[in-house]
Design a protein around this motif. Structure first.
Motif, PDB file in Angstrom:
ATOM      1  N   LEU A   1       0.871  -1.178   0.000  1.00 35.84           N
ATOM      2  CA  LEU A   1       0.000   0.000   0.000  1.00 35.84           C
ATOM      3  C   LEU A   1       0.905   1.225   0.000  1.00 35.84           C
ATOM      4  O   LEU A   1       1.565   1.539   0.986  1.00 35.84           O
ATOM      5  CB  LEU A   1      -0.893   0.008   1.245  1.00 35.84           C
ATOM      6  N   GLU A   2       0.935   1.932  -1.114  1.00 40.98           N
ATOM      7  CA  GLU A   2       1.838   3.072  -1.249  1.00 40.98           C
ATOM      8  C   GLU A   2       1.194   4.383  -0.837  1.00 40.98           C
ATOM      9  O   GLU A   2       1.855   5.252  -0.277  1.00 40.98           O
ATOM     10  CB  GLU A   2       2.343   3.175  -2.691  1.00 40.98           C
ATOM     11  N   LYS A   3      -0.089   4.540  -1.146  1.00 42.14           N
ATOM     12  CA  LYS A   3      -0.759   5.800  -0.823  1.00 42.14           C
ATOM     13  C   LYS A   3      -2.171   5.512  -0.334  1.00 42.14           C
ATOM     14  O   LYS A   3      -2.842   4.608  -0.849  1.00 42.14           O
ATOM     15  CB  LYS A   3      -0.802   6.727  -2.039  1.00 42.14           C
ATOM     16  N   PHE A   4      -2.600   6.285   0.646  1.00 46.55           N
ATOM     17  CA  PHE A   4      -3.959   6.170   1.148  1.00 46.55           C
ATOM     18  C   PHE A   4      -4.335   7.530   1.730  1.00 46.55           C
ATOM     19  O   PHE A   4      -3.846   7.918   2.780  1.00 46.55           O
ATOM     20  CB  PHE A   4      -4.051   5.077   2.212  1.00 46.55           C
ATOM     21  N   VAL A   5      -5.176   8.280   1.022  1.00 50.23           N
ATOM     22  CA  VAL A   5      -5.526   9.638   1.428  1.00 50.23           C
ATOM     23  C   VAL A   5      -7.044   9.795   1.411  1.00 50.23           C
ATOM     24  O   VAL A   5      -7.749   9.100   0.674  1.00 50.23           O
ATOM     25  CB  VAL A   5      -4.877  10.688   0.505  1.00 50.23           C
ATOM     26  N   ALA A   6      -7.527  10.721   2.228  1.00 47.02           N
ATOM     27  CA  ALA A   6      -8.974  10.916   2.325  1.00 47.02           C
ATOM     28  C   ALA A   6      -9.270  12.327   2.779  1.00 47.02           C
ATOM     29  O   ALA A   6      -8.528  12.918   3.567  1.00 47.02           O
ATOM     30  CB  ALA A   6      -9.594   9.916   3.298  1.00 47.02           C
ATOM     31  N   THR A   7     -10.367  12.871   2.290  1.00 46.48           N
ATOM     32  CA  THR A   7     -10.835  14.177   2.740  1.00 46.48           C
ATOM     33  C   THR A   7     -11.592  14.018   4.051  1.00 46.48           C
ATOM     34  O   THR A   7     -11.933  12.909   4.473  1.00 46.48           O
ATOM     35  CB  THR A   7     -11.776  14.805   1.713  1.00 46.48           C
ATOM     36  N   LYS A   8     -11.880  15.136   4.672  1.00 43.72           N
ATOM     37  CA  LYS A   8     -12.662  15.120   5.909  1.00 43.72           C
ATOM     38  C   LYS A   8     -14.032  14.490   5.676  1.00 43.72           C
ATOM     39  O   LYS A   8     -14.522  13.721   6.501  1.00 43.72           O
ATOM     40  CB  LYS A   8     -12.814  16.546   6.440  1.00 43.72           C
ATOM     41  N   ALA A   9     -14.635  14.803   4.536  1.00 45.33           N
ATOM     42  CA  ALA A   9     -15.966  14.253   4.241  1.00 45.33           C
ATOM     43  C   ALA A   9     -15.921  12.734   4.148  1.00 45.33           C
ATOM     44  O   ALA A   9     -16.851  12.043   4.585  1.00 45.33           O
ATOM     45  CB  ALA A   9     -16.507  14.843   2.938  1.00 45.33           C
ATOM     46  N   ALA A  10     -14.844  12.183   3.593  1.00 47.57           N
ATOM     47  CA  ALA A  10     -14.727  10.735   3.481  1.00 47.57           C
ATOM     48  C   ALA A  10     -14.599  10.091   4.843  1.00 47.57           C
ATOM     49  O   ALA A  10     -15.119   8.996   5.092  1.00 47.57           O
ATOM     50  CB  ALA A  10     -13.528  10.373   2.614  1.00 47.57           C
TER      51      ALA A  10
END
Length: 880
Positions: A403-412
């Motif tokens: 797993l290289e990248k895992f990003v999320a917005t506040k809404a997510a």
């Protein structure tokens, strides 16, 4: 170094509830509500109390989310009649709590069970057609009385708690006849007068509505409370529509387990195909979908009990069933199949390597293309509006994915989209490895999803589904210092930090892991004060620990002698002064990662001061951890020392930033484990009492009558009958749970210690006064839920025995007994009956000292909490 991206920018991410199992706020907060009235600091106080059910970041995130909208758009709460009749106090407490943090839920209540009871008493048969109550004249007349009465009960219960509430029994819902010939006086709502509701809120009152409606001509009509709440929600468009029920959610018809989350866009069609989804369940789901389809996508429905309402609203893990529209998730293996511009924008905002300029999206796309050209694979996960994105890669010839990248917005995060994306990743990748910086705010979230971890420099490598470290080492450019000890996936052992798909099988590693092992470079330990019984137990535990090794064992009396019970390497005792410890600490973690001070009370300060002076100006991640087993820092007011009772204060111990840990006393540990779950039920006007008996090892090695077997034979010695330091420690720590702002007026406890003729172990009998009568079954359930998943606290119905617990690393709580209450009891007799008696046992040298120190050290350095702690030597007492 391979690194998973931050879950949210600037550290605002998924903060898993790796802290102790949550006190539902209706428990933990009631103490504050009953002790104090509103004042200028009350909101701050109650917000702090919320941290007991979730992380500080979660609570602040949701409070900001809820308070950012108009008051009438926070929540519409539908309350079933059974909740009012059976759980009125809890309901009133929950609504009061929300109001005292500045929120205004709008309540619409029914009264079905009460109406049926009144109709039966009047000799009127309750009749239904298509599930709708046929409401003739006599039925409506009684319904009006019942609704008014139940409305009044709830309003009065709120006002007794100091919460202003306004009864609204008419004027909100305008209706026509649904089908007068078929159902008689049953209405179909055609208009909602929101002014009546908003006027109540402007006046600072919670609006409490019945579901009765009127025609334009004034004829009263009966309307189902669920429908009334839904119609009100369509007009107000609140963030939350809450249906309170006594079952605390919807339950899967096959597994019998509570459904945590339903994302309708992703799951609705498949859910309706389930054979158990029929009749009322299918109707409920269809009605909820129809409702949410008309509301903003940010709105959601929660089905929850009143007791767990706060956990549902203020934590990512929730408690009941959360239903939202969500977004469909995707998994693609070709960059051309995704919207690369939107993906680029998300990474530019949230991914640390790209947002910092160290890397560019274009170069990363090229890297993925080259991987594929070389025979490897990559997967891109996300949702339709690109609120969450993850990239997983697998090199040619490899079985392990990265797993290289895992990003999320506040809404997510607020919409739990992140957790569903993780489920897709777990489905596609049975073996996964990823890397996170030690200082990442979201370490707990990653620990919950991993089978094992290994600290590598400033990073922590996580993995699941992998038994051999050699599979992982090449992927993170690290060489293991010794063969790895595999860590098999453990079934969930505690409250999960996140929700999961309702229709997808969940991986076994979601939740705190059990007695797992870990591998990686050794962590060096300096033990100061090895002569005592606790020091000896620590040496044995460290000898069997896969990550810790002893660097120094200091004892003035034993200096120069070999360290017994330590087989990892030849090691002699030394006699280190405070100055010498400071000199070693100056070399940083290369010399010693953790210092354990197993010294008498009042002796630790010179060593702590020397370490502090030697590491002044050094980043916290580079400083050694200090664990003090004395009482010297248990009452610390500086905020630098964490109190090391993980089951109650786990969140304070996570990460290297928890650099100073005050290990609790043995009596204090057992007493708090027995009292903490009952805090919200205690009668604060009466003191709980603790009668404790310890083995003579608790009196130390210095000769005295209290550790003389001959003197103790056929004897029991009471000592320090008042003002024992553990008495103050118990109250001080429990106050931090019940009311953090009242440390100058702590929870008070009566504690009387004794020493007996056995060597090790503690038995405690606790008498706890209650505000209300409870059955032994109720109390057992409170404890069973509170300690669900805690490996080192076992709950049993039977009274535990000291001899069964001696030599074990866990504590046992049980023997719940409640005096019978007769209908004729009044005054002092009734007061005396409102109490519970229970028993706690633990080993004073292990869970009361050495084992707890290892538990704290594991958490602080970022490895599995139970690493190196032996599993029970015999079958454990079940948490039945």
């Amino acid at each position: 170094m391979i690194r998973a991206g931050r879950l949210l920018k600037n550290g605002t991410g998924i903060m898993s509830r790796i802290a102790r199992p949550a006190l539902t706020v209706s428990r933990s907060v009631q103490r504050c509500l009953y002790q104090s009235g509103p004042d200028s600091s009350e909101k701050e106080t109650i917000v702090k109390l919320l941290y007991n059910i979730g992380s500080k970041k979660e609570v602040e995130q949701y409070l900001g989310h809820f308070s950012s909208v108009e008051s009438q758009k926070f929540a519409v709460i539908k309350v079933g009649g059974a909740v009012i009749s059976d759980d009125l106090a809890t309901l009133a407490s929950a609504l009061t709590f929300l109001n005292r943090v500045g929120l205004y839920p709008i309540v619409v209540h029914g009264a079905g069970p009460q109406l049926n009871k009144r109709l039966e008493a009047a000799g009127i048969e309750a009749r239904y057609e298509d599930g709708i109550r046929i409401t003739d004249g006599p039925t409506l007349a009684i319904a009006r009385e019942v609704f008014a009465s139940e409305n009044r009960k709830l309003v009065e219960a709120l006002e007794r708690l100091g919460t202003r509430a306004r009864p609204i029994t008419s004027g909100v819902f305008v209706a026509d006849y649904l089908n007068q010939e078929k159902y008689d006086r049953v209405g179909k709502i055609v208009r909602v007068n929101r002014d009546v509701v908003e006027s109540s809120i402007r006046a600072g009152c919670l609006p409490i509505l019945t579901s009765l409606a009127e025609t334009p001509e004034g004829q009263i009509l009966n309307v189902n409370a669920d429908i009334a709440a839904g119609e009100l929600a369509r007009v107000l468009e609140p963030l939350k529509i809450v249906y309170l029920n006594e079952k605390n959610g919807l339950y899967h018809g096959t597994t019998g387990k509570r459904i945590e989350t339903i994302h309708l866009d992703e799951e609705y069609e498949d859910l309706l195909k389930e054979p158990w989804v029929r009749y009322g369940t299918k109707l409920k789901l269809k009605e909820i979908k129809e409702l949410l389809d008309t509301l903003p996508r940010s709105s959601s429905v929660a089905i929850i009990s009143a007791e767990h309402l706060h956990k549902e609203l203020f934590t990512h893990s929730g408690a009941g069933t959360l239903i939202m529209r969500g977004h469909r998730l995707f998994s693609e293996q070709d960059l051309g199949s995704v919207d690369s511009d939107r993906l680029r924008a998300l990474l530019l905002e949230l991914d640390p390597s790209i947002s910092s300029g160290r890397d560019s999206a274009a170069s990363y796309w090229q890297k993925l293309a080259q991987l594929k050209a070389d025979g490897g694979q990559y997967w891109i996960y996300g949702d339709e509006p690109y609120q969450v994105a993850a990239v997983v890669t697998r090199a040619a010839g490899q079985s392990v994915s990265v797993l290289e990248k895992f990003v999320a917005t506040k809404a997510a995060v607020l919409g739990n989209i992140t957790d569903n994306a993780w489920k897709l990743i777990a489905r596609d990748h049975p073996q996964l490895v990823w890397t996170v910086a030690r200082g990442d705010d979201n370490l707990a979230w990653h620990f919950e999803r991993a089978d094992g971890s290994w600290a590598v420099g400033e990073d922590i490598v996580f993995w699941y589904g992998i038994e051999d470290w050699t599979q992982i080492a090449p992927l993170v450019n690290a060489k293991p210092s010794k063969p790895a000890v595999s860590s098999k996936p453990a079934m969930p052992s505690g409250p999960a930090g996140s929700r999961g798909y309702s229709t997808m099988a969940r991986r076994g590693h979601i939740g705190r892991r059990g007695y797992a092992t870990a591998s990686g470079s050794p962590l060096r330990v300096g033990l100061i004060g090895a002569r005592g019984f606790t020091g000896r137990e620590l040496i044995k535990l460290i000898d069997g620990h896969p990550r810790f090794e002893l660097a120094y064992v200091s004892s003035r009396e034993l200096a120069g002698q070999p360290v017994p019970g330590y087989a990892k390497s030849p090691l002699d005792h030394v006699s280190l002064s405070a100055a010498e410890v400071g000199a070693i600490a100056r070399a940083g973690r290369q010399a010693v990662d953790v210092w354990i001070l197993a010294l008498p009370n009042g002796v630790a300060a010179p060593f702590v001061d020397a370490i502090d002076a030697a590491t002044s100006g050094v980043a916290s991640a580079e400083q050694p951890i200090v664990v003090d087993l004395s009482a010297d820092y248990r009452f610390d007011a500086t905020g630098r020392w964490a109190y090391g009772l993980p089951e109650l204060h786990r969140k304070d111990l996570v990460g290297w930033n928890a650099g100073r840990i005050a290990n609790p006393g043995c009596y204090a540990t057992g007493s708090q484990l027995g009292l903490a779950p009952l805090l919200p039920y205690m009668d604060v006007a009466r003191l709980p009492s603790v009668f404790g008996v310890s083995g003579y090892s608790g009196a130390g090695t210095k000769p005295s009558p209290k550790n003389d077997p001959a003197f103790l034979a056929d004897n029991l010695i009471p000592y320090a009958p008042v003002n024992h330091i553990h008495e103050r420690e118990i109250g001080h720590s429990l106050t931090r749970i019940a009311n953090p702002r009242a440390l100058d007026s702590p929870v008070m406890v009566q504690f009387t210690p004794h020493v007996a003729s056995f060597f090790q172990g503690i038995g405690l009998t606790l008498h706890v006064p209650l505000r209300q009568s409870m059955s032994a079954k109720d109390v057992h359930e409170v404890f069973r839920e509170f300690y669900s998943g805690e490996k080192l606290v076992h709950v049993t119905r039977d009274a535990p025995l000291v001899r069964d617990n001696a030599g074990q690393h866990y504590s046992v709580v049980g023997g719940f007994a409640v005096p019978p209450v007769s209908g004729g009891e009044t005054g002092s007799a009734s007061l005396a009956a409102r109490r519970v008696v229970l028993n706690v046992t633990l080993d004073n040298l292990l869970k009361g000292a050495a084992t707890q120190a290892i538990q704290n050290m594991n958490i602080a350095v970022g490895i599995d909490e139970y690493t190196g702690i032996p599993a029970p030597e015999q079958p454990t007492m079940s948490q039945s």
